[in-house]
Design a protein around this motif. Structure first.
Motif, PDB file in Angstrom:
ATOM      1  N   LEU A  18      -5.488 -23.364 -45.119  1.00 29.00           N
ATOM      2  CA  LEU A  18      -5.139 -22.023 -45.567  1.00 29.00           C
ATOM      3  C   LEU A  18      -4.379 -22.023 -46.887  1.00 29.00           C
ATOM      4  CD1 LEU A  18      -4.101 -20.553 -42.119  1.00 29.00           C
ATOM      5  CD2 LEU A  18      -6.207 -20.116 -43.360  1.00 29.00           C
ATOM      6  N   GLN A  35      10.388 -29.787 -47.690  1.00 32.96           N
ATOM      7  CA  GLN A  35       9.868 -28.832 -46.698  1.00 32.96           C
ATOM      8  C   GLN A  35       9.424 -29.518 -45.418  1.00 32.96           C
ATOM      9  OE1 GLN A  35       6.865 -26.973 -49.144  1.00 32.96           O
ATOM     10  NE2 GLN A  35       8.222 -25.320 -49.795  1.00 32.96           N
ATOM     11  N   ALA A  38      12.428 -30.475 -43.534  1.00 39.56           N
ATOM     12  CA  ALA A  38      13.033 -29.290 -42.912  1.00 39.56           C
ATOM     13  C   ALA A  38      12.340 -28.977 -41.588  1.00 39.56           C
ATOM     14  CB  ALA A  38      12.937 -28.097 -43.862  1.00 39.56           C
ATOM     15  N   LEU A  42      14.176 -28.995 -37.866  1.00 38.96           N
ATOM     16  CA  LEU A  42      14.165 -27.863 -36.933  1.00 38.96           C
ATOM     17  C   LEU A  42      13.446 -28.197 -35.626  1.00 38.96           C
ATOM     18  CD1 LEU A  42      13.741 -24.914 -39.432  1.00 38.96           C
ATOM     19  CD2 LEU A  42      15.762 -25.454 -38.055  1.00 38.96           C
ATOM     20  N   LYS A  45      16.142 -29.645 -33.773  1.00 45.25           N
ATOM     21  CA  LYS A  45      17.097 -28.641 -33.293  1.00 45.25           C
ATOM     22  C   LYS A  45      16.630 -28.024 -31.985  1.00 45.25           C
ATOM     23  CE  LYS A  45      19.237 -24.176 -34.397  1.00 45.25           C
ATOM     24  NZ  LYS A  45      19.335 -23.018 -35.306  1.00 45.25           N
ATOM     25  N   TYR A  46      15.368 -27.686 -31.906  1.00 42.15           N
ATOM     26  CA  TYR A  46      14.889 -26.963 -30.732  1.00 42.15           C
ATOM     27  C   TYR A  46      14.347 -27.875 -29.628  1.00 42.15           C
ATOM     28  CZ  TYR A  46      16.007 -22.961 -33.469  1.00 42.15           C
ATOM     29  OH  TYR A  46      16.726 -22.047 -34.201  1.00 42.15           O
ATOM     30  N   PHE A  71       9.443 -21.572 -30.536  1.00 42.29           N
ATOM     31  CA  PHE A  71       9.771 -22.022 -31.894  1.00 42.29           C
ATOM     32  C   PHE A  71       9.079 -23.356 -32.200  1.00 42.29           C
ATOM     33  CE2 PHE A  71      14.163 -19.685 -32.179  1.00 42.29           C
ATOM     34  CZ  PHE A  71      13.517 -18.520 -32.532  1.00 42.29           C
ATOM     35  N   ASN A  74       5.469 -23.228 -33.096  1.00 45.00           N
ATOM     36  CA  ASN A  74       5.299 -22.869 -34.511  1.00 45.00           C
ATOM     37  C   ASN A  74       5.667 -24.030 -35.434  1.00 45.00           C
ATOM     38  OD1 ASN A  74       4.836 -19.725 -35.244  1.00 45.00           O
ATOM     39  ND2 ASN A  74       5.721 -19.922 -33.216  1.00 45.00           N
ATOM     40  N   LEU A  75       6.822 -24.604 -35.211  1.00 38.16           N
ATOM     41  CA  LEU A  75       7.323 -25.665 -36.094  1.00 38.16           C
ATOM     42  C   LEU A  75       6.400 -26.879 -36.107  1.00 38.16           C
ATOM     43  CD1 LEU A  75      11.092 -25.415 -35.067  1.00 38.16           C
ATOM     44  CD2 LEU A  75      10.177 -24.894 -37.360  1.00 38.16           C
ATOM     45  N   MET A  78       4.002 -27.029 -38.944  1.00 37.15           N
ATOM     46  CA  MET A  78       4.497 -26.902 -40.320  1.00 37.15           C
ATOM     47  C   MET A  78       4.626 -28.176 -41.154  1.00 37.15           C
ATOM     48  SD  MET A  78       7.408 -23.932 -39.835  1.00 37.15           S
ATOM     49  CE  MET A  78       7.062 -22.455 -38.857  1.00 37.15           C
TER      50      MET A  78
ATOM     51  N   ALA B  39      15.993 -24.053 -42.171  1.00 35.46           N
ATOM     52  CA  ALA B  39      15.340 -22.771 -41.866  1.00 35.46           C
ATOM     53  C   ALA B  39      15.142 -21.957 -43.148  1.00 35.46           C
ATOM     54  CB  ALA B  39      16.164 -21.988 -40.848  1.00 35.46           C
ATOM     55  N   LEU B  42      12.197 -23.463 -45.144  1.00 36.22           N
ATOM     56  CA  LEU B  42      10.878 -23.124 -44.605  1.00 36.22           C
ATOM     57  C   LEU B  42      10.561 -21.639 -44.748  1.00 36.22           C
ATOM     58  CD1 LEU B  42      10.780 -25.484 -41.508  1.00 36.22           C
ATOM     59  CD2 LEU B  42       9.385 -25.649 -43.585  1.00 36.22           C
ATOM     60  N   LYS B  45       9.158 -21.601 -48.037  1.00 28.80           N
ATOM     61  CA  LYS B  45       7.802 -22.173 -48.078  1.00 28.80           C
ATOM     62  C   LYS B  45       6.754 -21.125 -47.713  1.00 28.80           C
ATOM     63  CE  LYS B  45       4.765 -25.618 -45.938  1.00 28.80           C
ATOM     64  NZ  LYS B  45       4.578 -26.678 -44.922  1.00 28.80           N
ATOM     65  N   TYR B  46       7.039 -20.350 -46.664  1.00 25.46           N
ATOM     66  CA  TYR B  46       6.017 -19.416 -46.178  1.00 25.46           C
ATOM     67  C   TYR B  46       6.124 -18.031 -46.800  1.00 25.46           C
ATOM     68  CZ  TYR B  46       4.757 -23.255 -43.254  1.00 25.46           C
ATOM     69  OH  TYR B  46       4.338 -24.500 -42.851  1.00 25.46           O
ATOM     70  N   ILE B  64      -3.983 -16.245 -44.768  1.00 27.95           N
ATOM     71  CA  ILE B  64      -2.717 -16.935 -45.108  1.00 27.95           C
ATOM     72  C   ILE B  64      -1.545 -16.025 -44.775  1.00 27.95           C
ATOM     73  CG2 ILE B  64      -1.313 -17.923 -46.948  1.00 27.95           C
ATOM     74  CD1 ILE B  64      -3.744 -18.838 -48.361  1.00 27.95           C
ATOM     75  N   ARG B  67      -0.874 -15.961 -41.031  1.00 28.85           N
ATOM     76  CA  ARG B  67      -0.255 -17.204 -40.569  1.00 28.85           C
ATOM     77  C   ARG B  67       1.195 -17.287 -41.037  1.00 28.85           C
ATOM     78  NH1 ARG B  67      -0.607 -22.899 -43.412  1.00 28.85           N
ATOM     79  NH2 ARG B  67       0.434 -21.480 -44.857  1.00 28.85           N
ATOM     80  N   PHE B  71       4.772 -17.382 -38.893  1.00 27.62           N
ATOM     81  CA  PHE B  71       5.784 -18.434 -39.046  1.00 27.62           C
ATOM     82  C   PHE B  71       7.122 -17.812 -39.467  1.00 27.62           C
ATOM     83  CE2 PHE B  71       2.616 -22.118 -40.112  1.00 27.62           C
ATOM     84  CZ  PHE B  71       2.369 -22.292 -38.765  1.00 27.62           C
ATOM     85  N   ASN B  74       9.164 -16.186 -36.805  1.00 27.23           N
ATOM     86  CA  ASN B  74       9.911 -17.181 -36.029  1.00 27.23           C
ATOM     87  C   ASN B  74      11.082 -17.733 -36.833  1.00 27.23           C
ATOM     88  OD1 ASN B  74       8.577 -18.318 -33.286  1.00 27.23           O
ATOM     89  ND2 ASN B  74       7.023 -17.378 -34.582  1.00 27.23           N
ATOM     90  N   LEU B  75      10.814 -18.156 -38.058  1.00 28.11           N
ATOM     91  CA  LEU B  75      11.855 -18.803 -38.879  1.00 28.11           C
ATOM     92  C   LEU B  75      13.031 -17.872 -39.139  1.00 28.11           C
ATOM     93  CD1 LEU B  75       9.434 -20.547 -41.406  1.00 28.11           C
ATOM     94  CD2 LEU B  75      10.943 -21.748 -39.802  1.00 28.11           C
ATOM     95  N   ARG B  77      14.515 -16.054 -37.297  1.00 29.82           N
ATOM     96  CA  ARG B  77      15.460 -16.033 -36.181  1.00 29.82           C
ATOM     97  C   ARG B  77      16.255 -17.343 -36.060  1.00 29.82           C
ATOM     98  NH1 ARG B  77      11.594 -14.944 -31.593  1.00 29.82           N
ATOM     99  NH2 ARG B  77       9.853 -14.953 -33.065  1.00 29.82           N
ATOM    100  N   MET B  78      15.955 -18.312 -36.926  1.00 29.26           N
ATOM    101  CA  MET B  78      16.537 -19.648 -36.749  1.00 29.26           C
ATOM    102  C   MET B  78      17.826 -19.953 -37.503  1.00 29.26           C
ATOM    103  SD  MET B  78      13.105 -22.024 -36.599  1.00 29.26           S
ATOM    104  CE  MET B  78      11.664 -21.507 -35.641  1.00 29.26           C
TER     105      MET B  78
END
Lengths: 153, 153
Positions: A18, A35, A38, A42, A45-46, A71, A74-75, A78, B39, B42, B45-46, B64, B67, B71, B74-75, B77-78
């Motif tokens: 993508l 990145q 990172a 994370l 972390k989770y 999470f 998703n991560l 990445m 966090a 990332l 990044k997105y 894109i 997607r 992401f 989610n991110l 909230r981190m």
């Protein structure tokens, strides 16, 4: 020449498909390394608290597991486009085997995503024993990849 | 004494409510800073490519955007549980206003999450103009928080 990593990532319908070629080409290798690191940070972390729960070091909490598993799902998607060829020479814990055994690396990356995705599904079922078993499977996917593709810490 | 940031985060049903007190207490401040910075990295990044599309610098690609918006949802909230009081003295770009104006900071954090969540919803609608407008709203939420709570870069 065929790039087996790219092929596998495409097969898994991943991120790399993508990102347009030109966007990747413009990306500085140092930024890509930052990145992907990172994303690893994370994931730790989770995943960490879930591993603690599976091992009985932390009281089991289904809500935390569901949140963390979502999470992580998703991560886990990445990091991989950050292992571009252009990053080979950037200092990091990444081993050269990532690029010399790229099919094996892609397989390990796919496994991580697949196990994380399963964990998210299982975490919503509420079956604690199954969740703990799947946390173990995710841990094995992390560790298996680190064993072959990351410098010993 | 009531902690307005905690209250607001609780109101938003956030991460911090799901981390047990003991787990947070055991966490090293340096690790928390590293995780919250991860966090932010990332999110950049997105969000970056979506900002480029909204501004017409990159061709619009709905796949894109969907997607990346997922992401980002989610991110977004981190990072917040990483701004614990214990991290005040760790060197970073975080300004002391995060802790001295904690209600305002929590509001900015909530706004980011809310705008990112809206973007994910809108990105699934396929309405390009609405998506671009909402990308702008997310950018404003990022920038608004950085303006007040992050050292000038």
């Amino acid at each position: 020449m065929e790039n087996p990593m790219k092929k596998s990532l495409l097969a898994a319908g991943l991120a790399v498909t993508l990102v347009s070629g030109s966007a990747l080409a413009q990306m500085k290798p140092e930024v890509m390394v930052k990145q992907r690191q990172a994303a690893m940070t994370l994931q730790g972390k989770y995943f960490g608290p879930m591993a603690g729960m599976a091992q009985g070091r932390i009281p089991y909490d289904a809500k935390i597991v569901q949140r963390n598993a979502g999470f992580l799902d998703n991560l886990s998607r990445m990091p991989w486009d950050g292992f571009a060829d252009s990053t080979k020479d950037v200092k990091s814990a990444a081993l050269p085997t990532i690029w010399s055994e790229s099919a094996k690396f892609a397989e390990a990356a796919d496994r991580m995503q697949s196990e994380a995705s399963k964990l998210y599904a299982v975490s919503r079922s509420g079956d604690e024993a199954a969740v703990k078993a799947q946390i173990g499977a995710v841990g094995k996917a992390c560790g298996g990849c680190h064993e072959s593709f990351r410098q010993k810490q």
